[in-house]
Design a protein around this motif. Structure first.
Motif, PDB file in Angstrom:
ATOM      1  N   GLY A  98      14.510  23.504  30.862  1.00 33.65           N
ATOM      2  CA  GLY A  98      14.028  24.403  31.909  1.00 33.65           C
ATOM      3  C   GLY A  98      13.158  23.658  32.894  1.00 33.65           C
ATOM      4  O   GLY A  98      12.674  22.557  32.623  1.00 33.65           O
TER       5      GLY A  98
ATOM      6  N   LYS B 135       9.817  24.326  35.589  1.00 34.63           N
ATOM      7  CA  LYS B 135       8.766  25.246  36.033  1.00 34.63           C
ATOM      8  C   LYS B 135       7.824  24.559  37.000  1.00 34.63           C
ATOM      9  O   LYS B 135       7.753  24.884  38.170  1.00 34.63           O
ATOM     10  CB  LYS B 135       8.003  25.804  34.831  1.00 34.63           C
TER      11      LYS B 135
ATOM     12  N   THR C 168      18.386  24.328  37.507  1.00 39.00           N
ATOM     13  CA  THR C 168      18.102  24.041  36.100  1.00 39.00           C
ATOM     14  C   THR C 168      18.046  25.310  35.263  1.00 39.00           C
ATOM     15  O   THR C 168      18.545  25.338  34.132  1.00 39.00           O
ATOM     16  CB  THR C 168      16.776  23.273  35.970  1.00 39.00           C
ATOM     17  N   ASN C 169      17.441  26.348  35.807  1.00 37.96           N
ATOM     18  CA  ASN C 169      17.190  27.544  35.010  1.00 37.96           C
ATOM     19  C   ASN C 169      18.325  28.564  35.035  1.00 37.96           C
ATOM     20  O   ASN C 169      18.399  29.422  34.158  1.00 37.96           O
ATOM     21  CB  ASN C 169      15.905  28.227  35.481  1.00 37.96           C
TER      22      ASN C 169
ATOM     23  N   SER D 267      13.552  31.472  26.861  1.00 34.33           N
ATOM     24  CA  SER D 267      13.273  32.145  28.120  1.00 34.33           C
ATOM     25  C   SER D 267      11.753  32.261  28.248  1.00 34.33           C
ATOM     26  O   SER D 267      11.024  31.454  27.672  1.00 34.33           O
ATOM     27  CB  SER D 267      13.967  33.513  28.159  1.00 34.33           C
TER      28      SER D 267
ATOM     29  N   CYS E 264      14.465  32.359  35.951  1.00 34.62           N
ATOM     30  CA  CYS E 264      14.549  32.529  34.497  1.00 34.62           C
ATOM     31  C   CYS E 264      15.267  33.827  34.131  1.00 34.62           C
ATOM     32  O   CYS E 264      16.012  33.867  33.146  1.00 34.62           O
ATOM     33  CB  CYS E 264      13.149  32.499  33.890  1.00 34.62           C
TER      34      CYS E 264
ATOM     35  N   ARG F 122      18.756  33.001  34.438  1.00 34.50           N
ATOM     36  CA  ARG F 122      19.258  32.341  33.221  1.00 34.50           C
ATOM     37  C   ARG F 122      19.713  33.382  32.199  1.00 34.50           C
ATOM     38  O   ARG F 122      20.802  33.279  31.621  1.00 34.50           O
ATOM     39  CB  ARG F 122      18.166  31.462  32.606  1.00 34.50           C
TER      40      ARG F 122
END
Length: 335
Positions: A103, A105, A118-119, A139, A170, A173
């Protein structure tokens, strides 16, 4: 826990429940993102819990010098690969059980496209590659909105309301993984975690550093959830047995609502420093209710008081830190 070796041993010490659950889980376990914050300790935990009866495959770019060799020496099957590369992803060995930790951030503000790739996009590619495997995907509780602190936090059925690109990516995702779970019949679990702590990083480390340095602590986000990382790692592995279609959603955090003011004061008592505060507590915060998780797996072994004590002593004695602040106090979703 006074040394890195003692900390690593505690993080990788499996409980009886984990040993029993993994004993019922058939096949190898692959951990994607094994070089991140949670990855190394999760790999070692899986190795200790399975006791060499199957392969624990650790996959990462392994940018940290020596980490791949350390995990290999511990007994892991190490694969140095960038899963964002399609060819590398295709060439990964098959595995019936996959823990997906990859992930993005921090540092994505101004590079939001990186977070979305990426997410949101990459999990779909991974789900395609491992269609039919059990997948436990990390998550975040950031998919929830800020809620009144008096409400006990968001349970899994609370309407989502992500704030900012990171949280939205997210949730993306989760939506993409749900699509592939239903399209291919791939059993999955989605672990909404916030905030994992150990002695080298986390909310308590952030607060301890500010207390020690005499830096003001903003109280606007006045309440927070934390959970011992060893517990979060155990739940991630045990959740493979909960994997279903559509995905099984599980909040993972501690049972207590932590007052930032009181935690800083408790840290200050150990550090011998009086915290400096600014602002006033807002009526809302990012909070999760993990009662479902606690009903399934019990409570974390370390209480907030114990975590505060260990963290304060670690920081006071100059223990190594990861240098990755959580930015838990950001309310605009910019990380």
């Amino acid at each position: 826990m006074r040394t890195t070796a003692e900390l690593e041993e505690r993080l990788a010490r499996p409980g009886a429940g984990l040993v029993g659950d993994l004993g019922r889980l058939e096949g190898d376990i692959m951990i994607l993102g094994a070089g991140g914050k949670l990855g190394p300790s999760l790999v070692r935990l899986a190795l200790n819990a399975t006791r060499g009866d199957r392969r624990i495959i650790a996959v990462s770019r392994f940018s940290e010098p020596g980490l791949a060799d350390d995990l290999r020496a511990a007994g892991a099957t190490v694969v140095a690969a960038d899963v964002a590369d399609d060819r590398a992803l295709r060439e990964l060995p098959d595995a019936p059980n996959v823990v997906f930790l990859v992930g993005a951030k921090f540092g994505t503000h101004g590079r939001e496209h990186t977070a979305w790739f990426t997410n949101t996009y990459l999990p779909g590619r991974v789900a395609e590659r491992f269609a039919g495997s059990r997948i436990a995907a990390l998550s975040t509780g950031n998919v929830y909105p800020l809620v009144p602190v008096a409400g006990g936090g968001c349970a899994e059925d609370h309407p989502v309301g992500p704030v900012g690109d990171y949280a939205m990516s997210c949730l993306g995702r989760e939506r993409v993984l749900t699509h592939f779970s239903e399209a291919a019949g791939t059993p999955m679990s989605l672990i909404r975690l916030n905030y994992a702590v150990e002695l080298r990083y986390g909310v308590l480390v952030d607060l301890a550093q500010k207390v020690l340095a005499g830096e003001p602590i903003d109280l606007t986000t006045g309440q927070v959830n934390v959970v011992w990382q060893g517990y979060a790692n155990e739940v991630a592995l045990r959740s493979l047995l909960l994997a279903s279609t559509p995905p099984y959603v599980l909040n993972v955090t501690g049972p207590e609502l932590i007052s930032v003011r009181q935690a800083a004061q408790a840290l200050g008592d150990v550090l011998g420093k009086e915290p400096v505060f600014t602002g006033e507590e807002a009526p809302t915060a990012l909070l999760s209710n993990a009662s479902r998780c606690h009903g399934l797996f019990g409570y974390p072994e370390l209480t907030p008081a114990e975590l505060i004590e260990h963290t304060a002593r670690w920081v006071a004695e100059g223990g190594p830190l990861l240098g990755k602040p959580t930015k838990f106090d950001r309310r605009d979703g910019r990380f």
